[in-house]
Design a protein around this motif. Structure first.
Motif, short mmCIF file in Angstrom:
data_model
loop_
_atom_site.label_atom_id
_atom_site.label_comp_id
_atom_site.label_asym_id
_atom_site.label_seq_id
_atom_site.Cartn_x
_atom_site.Cartn_y
_atom_site.Cartn_z
N LEU A 3 0.80 -1.12 0.13
CA LEU A 3 0.09 -0.12 0.01
C LEU A 3 0.67 1.03 -0.21
N ASP A 4 1.87 1.21 0.84
CA ASP A 4 2.93 2.38 0.80
C ASP A 4 3.70 2.56 -0.37
N ARG A 5 3.77 1.33 -1.00
CA ARG A 5 4.70 1.52 -2.48
C ARG A 5 3.61 2.24 -3.63
N ILE A 6 2.20 1.64 -3.38
CA ILE A 6 1.18 2.18 -4.50
C ILE A 6 1.12 3.63 -4.37
N ILE A 10 1.70 6.59 -7.01
CA ILE A 10 0.61 7.49 -7.44
C ILE A 10 1.22 8.88 -7.46
N ASP A 11 1.90 9.45 -6.15
CA ASP A 11 2.57 10.56 -6.08
C ASP A 11 3.63 10.80 -7.18
N LYS A 12 4.47 10.02 -7.62
CA LYS A 12 5.44 10.02 -8.82
C LYS A 12 4.51 9.96 -9.99
N TYR A 13 3.54 9.33 -10.28
CA TYR A 13 2.66 9.44 -11.21
C TYR A 13 2.27 10.70 -11.47
N PHE A 14 1.61 11.52 -10.66
CA PHE A 14 0.90 12.86 -10.76
C PHE A 14 2.17 13.92 -11.04
N GLU A 15 3.29 13.58 -10.57
CA GLU A 15 4.56 14.55 -10.87
C GLU A 15 5.28 14.15 -12.10
N GLY A 16 4.74 13.09 -12.97
CA GLY A 16 5.62 12.71 -14.06
C GLY A 16 6.60 12.13 -14.00
N GLU A 17 7.01 11.30 -12.94
CA GLU A 17 8.27 10.81 -12.92
C GLU A 17 8.31 9.30 -12.97
N THR A 18 7.00 8.47 -13.14
CA THR A 18 6.96 7.29 -13.22
C THR A 18 7.66 6.55 -14.45
N SER A 19 7.90 5.39 -14.50
CA SER A 19 8.42 4.75 -15.56
C SER A 19 7.34 4.08 -16.11
N ILE A 20 7.30 3.16 -17.45
CA ILE A 20 6.16 2.72 -18.03
C ILE A 20 5.87 1.37 -17.02
N ALA A 21 6.96 0.69 -16.72
CA ALA A 21 6.62 -0.51 -15.79
C ALA A 21 5.80 0.03 -14.46
N GLU A 22 6.17 1.01 -13.89
CA GLU A 22 5.58 1.46 -12.79
C GLU A 22 4.00 1.73 -12.90
N GLU A 23 3.94 2.44 -14.26
CA GLU A 23 2.62 2.78 -14.57
C GLU A 23 1.72 1.64 -14.87
N ASN A 24 2.21 0.46 -15.42
CA ASN A 24 1.51 -0.53 -15.63
C ASN A 24 1.41 -1.31 -14.07
N GLU A 25 2.11 -1.11 -13.22
CA GLU A 25 1.98 -1.73 -11.79
C GLU A 25 0.74 -1.01 -11.39
N LEU A 39 -8.11 4.97 -1.83
CA LEU A 39 -7.33 5.00 -3.16
C LEU A 39 -8.47 4.71 -4.37
N LYS A 40 -9.85 4.52 -3.88
CA LYS A 40 -10.80 4.21 -4.85
C LYS A 40 -11.30 5.06 -5.81
N GLN A 41 -10.77 6.56 -5.35
CA GLN A 41 -10.87 7.66 -6.37
C GLN A 41 -10.17 7.52 -7.64
N TYR A 42 -9.08 7.19 -7.30
CA TYR A 42 -7.80 6.80 -8.62
C TYR A 42 -8.41 5.71 -9.42
N GLN A 43 -9.32 4.79 -8.97
CA GLN A 43 -9.38 3.68 -9.85
C GLN A 43 -10.19 4.10 -11.13
N THR A 44 -11.02 5.19 -11.33
CA THR A 44 -11.90 5.50 -12.42
C THR A 44 -10.66 5.90 -13.41
N ILE A 45 -9.71 6.57 -12.79
CA ILE A 45 -8.49 7.24 -13.75
C ILE A 45 -7.82 5.88 -14.56
N PHE A 46 -7.44 4.95 -13.84
CA PHE A 46 -6.84 4.11 -14.44
C PHE A 46 -7.76 2.96 -15.22
#
Length: 150
Positions: A3-6, A10-25, A39-46
């Motif tokens: 949960l901490d990793r996710i 998410i923080d890295k994703y919204f800052e634009g610093e994630t890799s494609i592997a992390e986005e797939n995760e 974290l349910k609010q982010y479920q609709t985005i993905f």
């Protein structure tokens, strides 16, 4: 721990610093059924990204052939106008070309003298026009020098 990793991802994703592997995760996590409540609010985005990936455009795009025809007819009309303009110019300029008939002084010295005088008069007229233009430039230069003293 996961949960901490996710949350960090998410923080890295919204800052634009994630890799494609992390986005797939992140996509895999949010597509599952066991998503944390906060974290349910982010479920609709993905979820939207996975749905949008499956969508395909099925409508046919109509070809616009009428515009090509219009451009074709406009270019033909422009060509005709240019041809008429050149033809008219050639027709009316034939009279002016007859003023200067090529002859040698041996054939007719008086006609050669008259044509030479006409040619020199034309050159003199255009030269005088050029000299008048230069005099205006000289006057402008003098008045500029008076205003902006160096």
């Amino acid at each position: 721990m996961a949960l901490d990793r996710i949350e960090n991802l998410i923080d890295k994703y919204f800052e634009g610093e994630t890799s494609i592997a992390e986005e797939n995760e992140l996509k895999v996590y949010f597509s599952s059924t066991d998503v944390a409540q906060h974290l349910k609010q982010y479920q609709t985005i993905f979820g939207y990204f996975s749905q949008a990936k499956e969508q395909q455009f099925t409508q046919e795009i109509p070809l616009q052939t009428k515009k090509r025809n219009v451009v074709l007819w406009l270019s033909i009309a422009a060509s005709v106008v240019v041809m008429l303009g050149v033809g008219t110019m050639m027709y009316f300029n034939n009279d002016k070309e007859e003023q200067f008939v090529a002859c040698t002084p041996e054939d007719n010295p008086e006609l050669a003298l008259q044509q030479t005088e006409k040619a020199l008069a034309l050159v003199s007229e255009h030269l005088n026009t050029g000299i008048e233009s230069v005099s205006y430039i000289n006057e402008y230069e003098q008045s500029k020098n008076r205003i902006f003293k160096k």
